[in-house]
Scaffold this motif. Structure first.
Motif, PDB file in Angstrom:
ATOM      1  N   VAL A  27      21.891   6.429  33.036  1.00 38.15           N
ATOM      2  CA  VAL A  27      22.801   7.689  33.831  1.00 38.15           C
ATOM      3  C   VAL A  27      21.939   8.876  34.252  1.00 38.15           C
ATOM      4  N   THR A  28      22.317   9.341  35.379  1.00 42.01           N
ATOM      5  CA  THR A  28      21.723  10.509  36.054  1.00 42.01           C
ATOM      6  C   THR A  28      22.549  11.338  36.573  1.00 42.01           C
ATOM      7  N   LEU A  63      23.845   1.784  36.322  1.00 44.06           N
ATOM      8  CA  LEU A  63      23.827   3.345  36.800  1.00 44.06           C
ATOM      9  C   LEU A  63      25.131   4.128  37.018  1.00 44.06           C
ATOM     10  N   ASP A  64      25.269   5.092  36.111  1.00 46.38           N
ATOM     11  CA  ASP A  64      26.245   5.906  36.162  1.00 46.38           C
ATOM     12  C   ASP A  64      26.013   7.301  36.634  1.00 46.38           C
ATOM     13  N   TRP A  65      26.879   7.965  37.240  1.00 47.25           N
ATOM     14  CA  TRP A  65      26.593   9.338  37.456  1.00 47.25           C
ATOM     15  C   TRP A  65      27.552  10.344  36.419  1.00 47.25           C
ATOM     16  N   GLY A  71      25.723  13.661  30.848  1.00 49.18           N
ATOM     17  CA  GLY A  71      24.740  12.319  30.805  1.00 49.18           C
ATOM     18  C   GLY A  71      23.881  12.528  29.658  1.00 49.18           C
ATOM     19  N   TYR A  72      23.392  13.755  29.356  1.00 45.96           N
ATOM     20  CA  TYR A  72      22.140  13.850  28.393  1.00 45.96           C
ATOM     21  C   TYR A  72      22.762  13.587  26.960  1.00 45.96           C
ATOM     22  N   LEU A  73      24.117  14.227  26.781  1.00 50.43           N
ATOM     23  CA  LEU A  73      24.635  14.032  25.589  1.00 50.43           C
ATOM     24  C   LEU A  73      25.262  12.909  25.041  1.00 50.43           C
ATOM     25  N   LYS A  74      25.825  11.961  26.170  1.00 45.99           N
ATOM     26  CA  LYS A  74      26.324  10.748  26.212  1.00 45.99           C
ATOM     27  C   LYS A  74      24.927   9.982  25.770  1.00 45.99           C
TER      28      LYS A  74
END
Length: 254
Positions: A27-28, A63-65, A71-74
């Motif tokens: 993720v980004t 890859l997810d956005w 994204g950081y917490l997930k």
């Protein structure tokens, strides 16, 4: 004893292979041109670099956005295996493992033309409004000024908005890597002469792929990713990829 050790080693390697056989969930975040961005070719320079390094290590990935903070917490919660690109901080190092550097960034102060803001003149920064996107970690010296109440921070969702807020006189300056800052200013659609960049870099930091320490295969993922990244560097593909993307970012502005 030797046979038992070999069996344990074999089982460990088998476990690593089975775990990494599934696509790695990446993720980004958006609006981090030229490094990451939905609208950028192949998701941006560092998105291309990360996926190429994984391919060199024969690791498939998805890859997810997501918004940066989400994204950081997930990733920390285990919904994703890894996220990028992030700078080192003491707080993050407690819960994440870091890859070898993806890129070394030099951070500058960007302000309106005619408004000189330099880090060696701290008194002149008293009471100024810093635009720094949500989820980004300021350089230590800037964080200290924020903690001391000498600066006020405004945190929009992305750097492009910071460039617009400077033009609107809503904020006084923002801080970013030179290439990131100049790209954001170009995308504002106004001449670069309306902005000023500080004479010297105020901070140098490296950007990394990070994996939660709680991930059962965190060390394996980092090791294999680093191996792929090293192969990219050794082949020359790393440098060619960076140069191609940076050239594209310089000519892509309207």
């Amino acid at each position: 004893m030797r046979i038992r050790t070999l069996i344990c080693l074999f089982l460990s390697l088998a476990l690593c292979t089975s775990v990494l056989a599934a696509p790695l969930r990446l993720v980004t975040g958006d609006d981090y041109a030229p490094f990451t961005g939905k609208a950028l070719p192949a998701g941006g320079m560092l998105t291309q670099l990360v996926r190429a390094a994984l391919q060199r290590s024969s690791i498939a990935s998805s890859l997810d956005w997501q918004p940066w903070k989400r994204g950081y917490l997930k990733t920390l919660q285990g919904d994703y295996d890894a996220t990028f690109p992030y700078v080192r901080t003491a707080q993050r190092e407690e819960v994440f493992l870091y890859s070898e550097p993806l890129f070394t960034a030099e951070q500058y102060i960007f302000s309106r033309a005619g408004e000189v803001i330099e880090l060696d003149d701290v008194p002149s920064m008293q009471g100024l409004r810093l635009c720094y996107p949500l989820g980004w970690q300021p350089p230590p010296i800037i964080q200290q000024l924020l903690d001391d109440g000498q600066l006020r921070r405004h945190s929009p969702t992305g750097l492009n908005e910071c460039a617009r807020l400077l033009l609107m006189d809503r904020d006084d300056f923002f801080i970013s890597d030179r290439r990131l800052g100049e790209t954001a200013l170009q995308l504002s659609g106004v001449p670069l002469e309306r902005f000023r960049r500080s004479n010297s870099a105020i901070n140098r930091s490296t950007l990394h792929l990070i994996v939660p320490r709680s991930h059962p295969q965190a060390a394996v993922i980092i090791a294999q990713f680093n191996q792929g990244l090293a192969q990219l560097r050794a082949s020359g593909d790393y440098q060619r990829m960076l140069e191609r993307n940076l050239q594209q970012s310089e000519v892509a502005a309207p």
